[in-house]
Design a protein around this motif. Sequence first.
Motif, PDB file in Angstrom:
ATOM      1  N   ASN A 149      17.180  -6.171   4.299  1.00 48.64           N
ATOM      2  CA  ASN A 149      17.928  -7.391   3.960  1.00 48.64           C
ATOM      3  C   ASN A 149      17.018  -8.464   3.375  1.00 48.64           C
ATOM      4  N   VAL A 150      15.807  -8.591   3.922  1.00 52.50           N
ATOM      5  CA  VAL A 150      14.864  -9.573   3.396  1.00 52.50           C
ATOM      6  C   VAL A 150      14.418  -9.181   1.987  1.00 52.50           C
ATOM      7  N   THR A 160      13.817 -11.569  -8.116  1.00 60.61           N
ATOM      8  CA  THR A 160      12.688 -12.338  -8.637  1.00 60.61           C
ATOM      9  C   THR A 160      11.334 -11.711  -8.332  1.00 60.61           C
ATOM     10  N   ASN A 161      11.322 -10.665  -7.508  1.00 62.14           N
ATOM     11  CA  ASN A 161      10.061 -10.063  -7.084  1.00 62.14           C
ATOM     12  C   ASN A 161      10.121  -8.547  -7.299  1.00 62.14           C
ATOM     13  N   PRO A 162       9.378  -8.017  -8.277  1.00 59.35           N
ATOM     14  CA  PRO A 162       9.438  -6.573  -8.571  1.00 59.35           C
ATOM     15  C   PRO A 162       9.079  -5.689  -7.376  1.00 59.35           C
ATOM     16  N   LEU A 163       8.100  -6.123  -6.570  1.00 55.22           N
ATOM     17  CA  LEU A 163       7.739  -5.333  -5.391  1.00 55.22           C
ATOM     18  C   LEU A 163       8.911  -5.249  -4.427  1.00 55.22           C
ATOM     19  N   MET A 164       9.602  -6.375  -4.222  1.00 53.22           N
ATOM     20  CA  MET A 164      10.740  -6.388  -3.309  1.00 53.22           C
ATOM     21  C   MET A 164      11.879  -5.515  -3.839  1.00 53.22           C
ATOM     22  N   ALA A 165      12.063  -5.480  -5.150  1.00 54.37           N
ATOM     23  CA  ALA A 165      13.099  -4.631  -5.748  1.00 54.37           C
ATOM     24  C   ALA A 165      12.795  -3.155  -5.499  1.00 54.37           C
ATOM     25  N   ASN A 212      14.939  -0.524  -2.978  1.00 53.64           N
ATOM     26  CA  ASN A 212      15.478   0.760  -3.442  1.00 53.64           C
ATOM     27  C   ASN A 212      14.946   1.927  -2.618  1.00 53.64           C
ATOM     28  N   ARG A 213      13.658   1.887  -2.301  1.00 60.71           N
ATOM     29  CA  ARG A 213      13.079   3.002  -1.538  1.00 60.71           C
ATOM     30  C   ARG A 213      13.589   3.004  -0.099  1.00 60.71           C
ATOM     31  N   LEU A 214      13.685   1.828   0.499  1.00 57.25           N
ATOM     32  CA  LEU A 214      14.222   1.754   1.856  1.00 57.25           C
ATOM     33  C   LEU A 214      15.667   2.232   1.903  1.00 57.25           C
ATOM     34  N   LEU A 258       0.832  -1.207   0.000  1.00 57.21           N
ATOM     35  CA  LEU A 258       0.000   0.000   0.000  1.00 57.21           C
ATOM     36  C   LEU A 258       0.870   1.262   0.000  1.00 57.21           C
ATOM     37  N   TRP A 259       1.994   1.209   0.707  1.00 53.18           N
ATOM     38  CA  TRP A 259       2.910   2.357   0.775  1.00 53.18           C
ATOM     39  C   TRP A 259       3.684   2.532  -0.521  1.00 53.18           C
ATOM     40  N   ILE A 260       4.275   1.445  -1.020  1.00 49.63           N
ATOM     41  CA  ILE A 260       5.083   1.509  -2.244  1.00 49.63           C
ATOM     42  C   ILE A 260       4.244   1.990  -3.426  1.00 49.63           C
TER      43      ILE A 260
END
Length: 296
Positions: free
Chosen positions: A244-245, A252-257, A261-263, A205-207
Motif C-alpha cells: 500500500n505504501v 512519482t517513484n520508479p523504484l516504488m512502481a 508490481n513485484r509485490l 538491493l532485492w528489486i
Amino acid sequence: MNFKNVTVAGSGVLGYQIAFQTAFHGFKVSVYDINDEVLGKAKAKFFELCECYKRDLNATQDQLDNTFNNLSYHSNLAEAVKDADLVIEAVPEDPAIKRDFYEKLSQVAPEKTIFATNTSTLLPSEFAEVTGRPAKFLALHFANMIWVNNMAEIMGHASTDLSVFNQLVEFSKAIGMLPLPIYKEQSGHLLNSMLVPFLISALDLWINEVSDPQTVDKAWMKSFGSPKGPFAILDIIGINTVYNVAKLHADTNPLMARLMNRLQTEFIEPGHLGMPTGQGFYSYPNPNYESKTFLQ
C-alpha cells in the motif's frame, strides 16, 4: 484521563494487537470491522496472542480470561462507538479508505469521543477536518508485536487540543506502553522516519537483484548483532502494508512502481502477506532467521 471504553476500528495486522493489549490492561474494548467473517479471523488471532502473552509476559490464565471478557465484536459502526471515550483507527494505509471511514465515524460517534489514527506514514492534518472534531484528533502509532515492542508515538497536528494530547500520553502508559510524544508533525513519526529508509535500501538491493533477501538479512544481523534483518521486519509489518505504501508513491517513484508490481505478483496475489499468513519472505512458524545455523 477518564477513558473506560475504547473502540478499535480495524482488526488487521496492528488493530487486533492494539485491541488485545488494551483489553489486557483492563479497558472495555469494542472491536469493529467490516463484517462478521473478518471479526471471526480476529477472534482466532486473539487465541494465538494468548500463547505470546504467556510466553513473553508470563500472563496468567485469569488475566487472559479477563481480557476476553473485556472484548466485544461489532460490524455496525454506530453500535461499536456508542459508548466510546476513544476510537483508535487502524484501517488500511490508504488515504481514501481512511477519509471514508472518518466521514462515517463523525456522523455516529458521541461528542465526547477522541479519535486517534494509527497511521504509520500519513499525517493527522490530512484527515483533521473530515473528522468533524480536529481538536480531538491526533495520531497514536504502535510498533508491531505491541506486547514486547511496547511503545506508542503520540503526534498531534496544529489544531489538536493540548489536553487531548496529554490524555493520550497517559492512556499509553495505562496500557503498558512507553509514550513517545512528538511535538511537530512528521511523516513516519520517529520510528518510521528511521526505519523506512533502512527498509527501502534493502528492497532496492532485492528489486535490482544485487542479492537475495536472506543474504541481505544475514549481512545486517551479523554486522550489528540484530535478531532480525530488514526482510524479517517486512514480514512482521505485513507485505500488504508495504504494498500500500509503494502504491502511494508509484506514480512519482520508479523504484516504488517496480516494487508495487513485484509485490503484487509474488506476494499479494498468492496471499503471502508475511507473518500473519504464514508466508512472506520467510515461512512461519520457525522462520530460517531464527535457526541457530542461519549465520553459519
